[in-house]
Scaffold this active site. Structure first.
Site, PDB file in Angstrom:
ATOM      1  CB  ILE A 112      -6.122   0.387  -6.250  1.00 43.32           C
ATOM      2  CG1 ILE A 112      -6.691   1.785  -6.402  1.00 43.32           C
ATOM      3  CG2 ILE A 112      -5.363   0.301  -4.972  1.00 43.32           C
ATOM      4  CD1 ILE A 112      -7.864   2.047  -5.445  1.00 43.32           C
ATOM      5  CB  ALA A 113      -2.070   1.571 -10.106  1.00 45.30           C
ATOM      6  CD  GLU A 146      -2.044 -10.280   0.203  1.00 47.42           C
ATOM      7  OE1 GLU A 146      -2.045 -10.107  -1.027  1.00 47.42           O
ATOM      8  OE2 GLU A 146      -2.672 -11.190   0.772  1.00 47.42           O
ATOM      9  CG  ASN A 151       2.180   1.840  -1.036  1.00 50.19           C
ATOM     10  OD1 ASN A 151       2.004   3.051  -0.970  1.00 50.19           O
ATOM     11  ND2 ASN A 151       1.745   1.100  -2.044  1.00 50.19           N
ATOM     12  CE1 TYR A 158      -6.329   0.332  -0.787  1.00 51.03           C
ATOM     13  CE2 TYR A 158      -4.163  -0.205   0.075  1.00 51.03           C
ATOM     14  CZ  TYR A 158      -5.035  -0.091  -0.991  1.00 51.03           C
ATOM     15  OH  TYR A 158      -4.610  -0.407  -2.254  1.00 51.03           O
TER      16      TYR A 158
END
Ligand SMILES: CC(C)(COP(=O)(O)OP(=O)(O)OC[C@H]1O[C@@H](n2cnc3c(N)ncnc32)[C@H](O)[C@@H]1OP(=O)(O)O)[C@@H](O)C(=O)NCCC(=O)NCCS
Length: 215
Positions: A112-113, A146, A151, A158
């Site tokens: 996801i970016a 993961e 991060n 999340y």
């Protein structure tokens, strides 16, 4: 400006690869998105900012925000109508993407970016919401991923959606031997998870919909 979330197409690969390189500069080579699109276990979505001249009739500015996020929220509310989900890819600027692999009852978030210049505008969260919806639609029970130990931005995102740490993979990332944190949701079909998901989605819509118009 008109924006949408839709499934990734092969025409999107150059832009997605560009975002991948920007978001994960130390990971080489970048994921092969051509293979990913051919992988029947994988599903990818993109967030688009269609920076083209609109052919829609001019409308007086309304009191409601009409910016990028507001339009994405609209998409979230409207569901996946074919028109909104599959616009011409050549007219779009892709600002983020996300992918999952669905293996039996588990949907694993592979990526996801968001483009750097669009960070902190709710795009990552919207991609995650849509990813969870997608996984539920594919009958997945749990979601896993993961994430690098350092991060915290992604981890915070999340946590908001009920992911918790369920494991630690020592020196998982080969570039700097950083630990990988394994995260998972509870069963996304449970009432408790559904309640959390609804609540976060509502908060998201409220946050970005009540934003004052830019300028
Ligand atoms: C993680 C990422 C996708 C978040 O995208 P984003 O569009 O900037 O995030 P949003 O604006 O939707 O923020 C949603 C939530 O994420 C968390 N978050 C995002 N950026 C954050 C930051 N810089 N610091 C702390 N928390 C952050 C917050 O919980 C935020 O909710 P809040 O606004 O209520 O505080 C983005 O930072 C990114 O692309 N990073 C590089 C790629 C990456 O690391 N992907 C994750 C791989 S596991």
């Amino acid at each position: 400006m008109h924006c949408s979330i839709r499934r990734m197409l092969k025409e999107d690969i150059p832009q997605v690869t560009e975002i991948d390189r920007e978001a994960f500069p130390t990971q080489w080579p970048p994921a092969n998105y051509k293979h990913e699109l051919e992988n029947r276990l994988a599903r990818y979505i993109v967030a688009c900012d269609e920076a083209v001249e609109s052919t829609e009739p001019y409308r007086e500015p309304s009191k409601k925000p009409n910016g990028f996020i507001s339009r994405l929220v609209q998409r979230l509310k409207c569901g996946n109508s074919p028109r909104a989900y599959l616009p011409g890819p050549d007219e779009q600027n892709i600002v983020g993407f996300a992918g999952i692999w669905v293996l039996s009852d588990e949907a694993h978030i592979t990526n996801i970016a968001v483009r750097k210049k669009y960070l902190r505008q709710g795009i990552g969260e919207l991609l995650l919401i849509q990813t969870i919806e997608l996984a539920k639609g594919l009958k997945a029970d749990i979601m896993t991923l993961e994430v690098r130990a350092s991060n915290t931005a992604a981890q915070n995102l999340y946590y908001k959606y009920g992911f918790t740490q369920v494991g630690l993979r020592r020196a998982y990332y080969t570039d700097n031997r950083e630990d990988g944190i394994l995260m998972s949701t509870e069963n996304v079909n449970l009432d408790s998870y559904q309640a959390l998901f609804r609540q976060q989605k509502q908060a998201y819509e409220q946050k970005w919909h009540n934003q004052p118009p830019a300028g």
